[in-house]
Structures are given as structure tokens and as C-alpha cells.
Design a protein around this motif. Structure first.
Motif, PDB file in Angstrom:
ATOM      1  N   ARG A 346    -108.459  65.316 -55.560  1.00  0.00           N
ATOM      2  CA  ARG A 346    -108.913  66.661 -55.233  1.00  0.00           C
ATOM      3  C   ARG A 346    -108.575  67.063 -53.801  1.00  0.00           C
ATOM      4  O   ARG A 346    -108.170  68.205 -53.544  1.00  0.00           O
ATOM      5  N   SER A 347    -108.714  66.175 -52.821  1.00  0.00           N
ATOM      6  CA  SER A 347    -108.517  66.547 -51.421  1.00  0.00           C
ATOM      7  C   SER A 347    -107.062  66.852 -51.101  1.00  0.00           C
ATOM      8  O   SER A 347    -106.763  67.781 -50.358  1.00  0.00           O
ATOM      9  N   SER A 348    -106.126  66.065 -51.670  1.00  0.00           N
ATOM     10  CA  SER A 348    -104.705  66.260 -51.374  1.00  0.00           C
ATOM     11  C   SER A 348    -103.945  66.914 -52.514  1.00  0.00           C
ATOM     12  O   SER A 348    -102.800  67.336 -52.327  1.00  0.00           O
ATOM     13  N   MET A 349    -104.542  66.968 -53.705  1.00  0.00           N
ATOM     14  CA  MET A 349    -103.904  67.516 -54.912  1.00  0.00           C
ATOM     15  C   MET A 349    -102.613  66.784 -55.232  1.00  0.00           C
ATOM     16  O   MET A 349    -101.673  67.373 -55.777  1.00  0.00           O
ATOM     17  N   GLN A 350    -102.562  65.487 -54.909  1.00  0.00           N
ATOM     18  CA  GLN A 350    -101.434  64.646 -55.287  1.00  0.00           C
ATOM     19  C   GLN A 350    -101.742  63.942 -56.599  1.00  0.00           C
ATOM     20  O   GLN A 350    -102.897  63.614 -56.899  1.00  0.00           O
ATOM     21  N   ALA A 351    -100.692  63.697 -57.361  1.00  0.00           N
ATOM     22  CA  ALA A 351    -100.873  63.061 -58.665  1.00  0.00           C
ATOM     23  C   ALA A 351    -101.268  61.595 -58.497  1.00  0.00           C
ATOM     24  O   ALA A 351    -100.752  60.884 -57.631  1.00  0.00           O
ATOM     25  N   VAL A 352    -102.185  61.158 -59.327  1.00  0.00           N
ATOM     26  CA  VAL A 352    -102.643  59.767 -59.363  1.00  0.00           C
ATOM     27  C   VAL A 352    -102.385  59.233 -60.757  1.00  0.00           C
ATOM     28  O   VAL A 352    -102.757  59.870 -61.761  1.00  0.00           O
ATOM     29  N   PHE A 353    -101.740  58.071 -60.832  1.00  0.00           N
ATOM     30  CA  PHE A 353    -101.417  57.468 -62.123  1.00  0.00           C
ATOM     31  C   PHE A 353    -101.715  55.977 -62.045  1.00  0.00           C
ATOM     32  O   PHE A 353    -101.347  55.306 -61.080  1.00  0.00           O
ATOM     33  N   HIS A 354    -102.393  55.466 -63.073  1.00  0.00           N
ATOM     34  CA  HIS A 354    -102.753  54.051 -63.098  1.00  0.00           C
ATOM     35  C   HIS A 354    -102.630  53.528 -64.525  1.00  0.00           C
ATOM     36  O   HIS A 354    -102.955  54.231 -65.490  1.00  0.00           O
ATOM     37  N   VAL A 355    -102.164  52.286 -64.637  1.00  0.00           N
ATOM     38  CA  VAL A 355    -101.985  51.636 -65.939  1.00  0.00           C
ATOM     39  C   VAL A 355    -102.649  50.268 -65.890  1.00  0.00           C
ATOM     40  O   VAL A 355    -102.499  49.524 -64.904  1.00  0.00           O
ATOM     41  N   GLN A 356    -103.395  49.942 -66.944  1.00  0.00           N
ATOM     42  CA  GLN A 356    -104.025  48.627 -67.078  1.00  0.00           C
ATOM     43  C   GLN A 356    -103.767  48.115 -68.488  1.00  0.00           C
ATOM     44  O   GLN A 356    -103.890  48.860 -69.468  1.00  0.00           O
TER      45      GLN A 356
END
Length: 404
Positions: A346-356
Motif C-alpha cells: 500500500r505505501s509504495s504501490m509496488q507489486a508483491v509476489f510470493h510462492v510457497q
């Protein structure tokens, strides 16, 4: 003829004939109904088994997204579990040295922070080692400046008295190496090249050092500009009975994993999308081995705003690809569940992606278990989200659920 029989037989016998005929008819109808019922039941059982086999085949052949054909030796340990997922070598077309340099640059950006930092320090040292070996064939082409010469004479280092050139010793090799490093760091060197050979090598060394510096600067900037990775997933997945709210009894099973948002608080994600995929080895009708993939239906695959974490649940009902699959079958199929989380910080509006990934072969999937509570209440009546319990689980107890 009937009149003659009537005259011969007694009247009592004639009265019982319709009753006997009615009994015979009832027995015949009952036997026919039983035979028909047995035949229908047998037909339904056989057709049910055939439909189950065809359904499983259709699920594995038609409805799944087959990724690739697996090896015939997929049952070997090096091809199973997480080790099997990582046991790949990608062969690509060779496009020259520039393509390899770019691939190495991208490869370094994907490495974890400790390895990335180690690579940043190792690059100039590796370049200096190479150029140190190039200086050694013409060591007499390097001379000490006046300050360095005075220091080495006082320390007893062997140097040429007539001309301040260097002799081949371990100390000399070390100082030549530091001379090459100083061309990368910008520190004033204590050695000067004099011969044409050493002058050419020193200038090439300085040019390569500047290119390495630009490379490192760009890599560090690109690494720092990457979005944070606030998603922390549980290391295990659990399968437990799903309790009905009306009957308080288990109706189906549920596959559950969970994740939290870590880092400086408040840590918030918007436009979050979650996917849980089921991958397994299967054999098609033609006899080929394939790695098939199913996207599991989740109870809440999307959420507009997320601030603490989320419990991801998939109900294993008649529509689920996991329906009627036992732990032994999943182990035989080398099943792996892949959790993917994507959203915007929310603060930077950069995409976050995570895989487990959760492998049945590696005991990442726990049966008849449930997660322990992470949200606790302190003595000051404050909620505490304990991330240390993210992967903690306990055996499923139906009695305690029934009491509550």
C-alpha cells in the motif's frame, strides 16, 4: 373338457385352484422383482466403478493443465518432492558473451541478500586476481614510488637498489594484488607501471575495474529498488475435517495453509489474489508420464485489503480434484501444492509476489491436524499476532469442537 374335469374333481379342490394360481403368480412376480433389483444394483455398481475410473482419467487427461512429460524414472528420490522440482537444467541457445553477462546480472539480482552481498565483494577481488597473474610475467616493469620504497627499505623487503623495481616474493605478489584492487577502489596505489606491457595491462585493469564498478552500482540500485517481500507463509499445510455449522459434525475435509504480513508495521496489501495449485504425476491413456496441474477452488481467492494475514482454505468435496485421494495415493503421485500470493504494497504501490511449495513426499502436508491459534490476548487486553506460531499445528480433536 372343463365340464368333464369338474364332474371328476371335488368342489373343494376346484375352489382352491384360483388361490393356488394367485400364489404362483405372486411368487413369480416377487422372484422377477428380486432378480431385476439385483441386476440393477449390480449394473449400478459396475457402472459406478467404470465412471470413477473414467472420471479420474478425464480429470488427469482433459481437465488438467499438463505442463510437461516427466521422466520414466520419476519414482527415484532425486525426482521426488522439492528436490525433484529443483532438479532441472535449462538448455538455452547460446547468444554470445553479452547475453551471458546479462543473464549473470539478472541471476545475481534474484539471489538472496547474503549471496548477493558476497557476490558484490567477490567481483572486484576476482578481477584483481586475474590481473595480478598478468602482472607477474613482467614484474620488473613495476616500480615503487618514493614513499613505498622508503617504507620497504626500512622493513627489510628485498628490492633492487639501482632501480626501485620489485623482486618475486610473496610480499611482492600481495602488493601487486593490492595495486590491482586499488584501481577498483580508487585508493592511491603505491606501485607504478613503467614498461609498455605493464602500462597496457594497468590501463585495461583500470577500464575493467570501472566497468565492474558501474555493474555493481547498477546491481545495488536495482536490488534496493525491488519491492519488499512482506509475505511469510507457513512451512506446512494441514488437512482436517470441515465442521458443519448446523450439525456440528464433519461433512468434508479441508486443505488449509496460512500466511502473514511481516516487516515494519503497518504492513498492508491491496488487491490481493491468492491461488493454490495441485501438481501431481499421472499416466495418460497413451501411457505417457505427465506432470499435471489443477487450480484448487478457494473459499476466498481475492481480497481488496489485507493487513495481518490470511487463512487459505480449499474444501475437498465431490467437485475437488482431491476427492477420494488418500495420503498414500498423493505420496505415490508425488503431489505438491503451490501457494501463490500477489498484491500491491500500500505505501509504495509496488507489486508483491510470493510462492510457497508444500510437498507430500517431504512431509509438508499434515493429515488430521489443525493450526494453532496465532492471535492471543495479553493481560492488557490487547491482541497479539504471534508470528512464531505460524507453522505450529496440533492434532484435530472433534470432541473439543463439539463442546464449543
Amino acid at each position: 373338457m372343463v365340464d368333464q374335469v369338474s364332474e371328476v374333481l371335488p368342489s373343494s379342490v376346484l375352489e382352491q385352484v384360483p388361490q393356488v394360481a394367485e400364489v404362483i403368480e405372486q411368487v413369480t412376480l416377487s422372484a422377477a422383482e428380486q432378480m431385476l433389483t439385483s441386476a440393477v444394483q449390480a449394473t449400478e455398481e459396475v457402472s459406478g466403478q467404470v465412471m470413477n475410473l473414467l472420471t479420474l482419467k478425464d480429470e488427469e487427461d482433459d481437465d488438467s493443465d499438463d505442463e510437461f512429460e516427466t521422466y520414466k524414472t520419476s519414482d527415484l528420490p532425486e525426482f521426488r518432492g522439492i528436490q525433484g522440482v529443483q532438479n532441472f537444467t535449462i538448455l538455452q541457445e547460446d547468444e554470445g558473451i553479452l547475453s551471458k553477462l546479462y543473464d549473470f546480472y539478472t541471476y545475481m539480482l534474484k539471489k538472496p541478500l547474503p549471496e548477493f552481498t558476497l557476490g558484490m565483494f567477490a567481483a572486484p577481488i576476482f578481477v584483481s586476481v586475474i590481473f595480478t597473474l598478468l602482472y607477474l610475467p613482467e614484474l620488473h616493469g613495476l616500480v615503487l614510488d618514493e614513499t613505498a620504497r622508503t617504507f620497504f627499505e626500512s622493513s627489510g623487503m628485498p628490492i633492487n637498489v639501482e632501480m626501485p623495481v620489485l623482486d618475486l616474493t610473496l610480499d611482492t605478489v600481495f602488493h601487486v594484488f593490492m595495486f590491482s584492487v586499488s584501481l577498483s577502489t580508487g585508493l592511491q596505489p603505491d606501485i607504478a607501471p613503467l614498461s609498455p606491457y605493464t602500462l597496457v595491462i594497468a590501463n585495461i585493469n583500470a577500464l575493467v575495474a570501472q566497468l565492474v564498478f558501474v555493474f555493481l552500482s547498477g546491481a545495488v540500485f536495482a536490488r534496493l529498488s525491488q519491492p519488499s517481500q512482506p509475505v511469510r507463509c507457513s512451512t506446512v499445510a494441514v488437512i482436517c475435517p470441515a465442521i458443519s455449522r448446523q450439525s456440528k459434525q464433519p461433512t468434508h475435509r479441508a486443505l488449509m495453509v496460512r500466511f502473514v504480513l511481516a516487516g515494519p508495521q503497518p504492513c498492508e496489501l491491496v488487491d490481493v489474489k491468492v491461488d493454490l495449485s495441485f501438481k501431481f504425476n499421472t499416466i495418460t491413456r497413451s501411457g505417457s508420464y505427465f506432470r499435471a496441474t489443477h487450480s484448487l477452488k478457494l473459499m476466498r481467492p481475492e481480497i481488496a485489503y489485507l493487513n495481518h494475514g490470511m487463512l487459505v482454505r480449499h474444501i475437498i468435496d465431490e467437485t475437488s480434484p482431491l476427492y477420494r485421494r488418500t495420503h498414500e495415493r498423493l505420496e505415490k503421485e508425488d503431489a505438491i501444492f503451490v501457494l501463490s500470493v500477489i498484491g500491491l504494497e500500500r505505501s509504495s504501490m509496488q507489486a508483491v509476489f510470493h510462492v510457497q511449495q508444500y510437498s507430500v513426499h517431504d512431509n509438508h502436508v499434515i493429515w488430521d491436524a489443525e493450526f494453532e491459534d496465532m492471535i492471543l490476548i495479553s493481560k492488557k487486553n490487547k491482541r497479539i499476532v504471534d508470528h512464531s506460531k505460524l507453522s505450529h499445528w496440533k492434532p484435530f480433536a472433534l470432541s473439543s469442537r463439539s463442546e464449543t
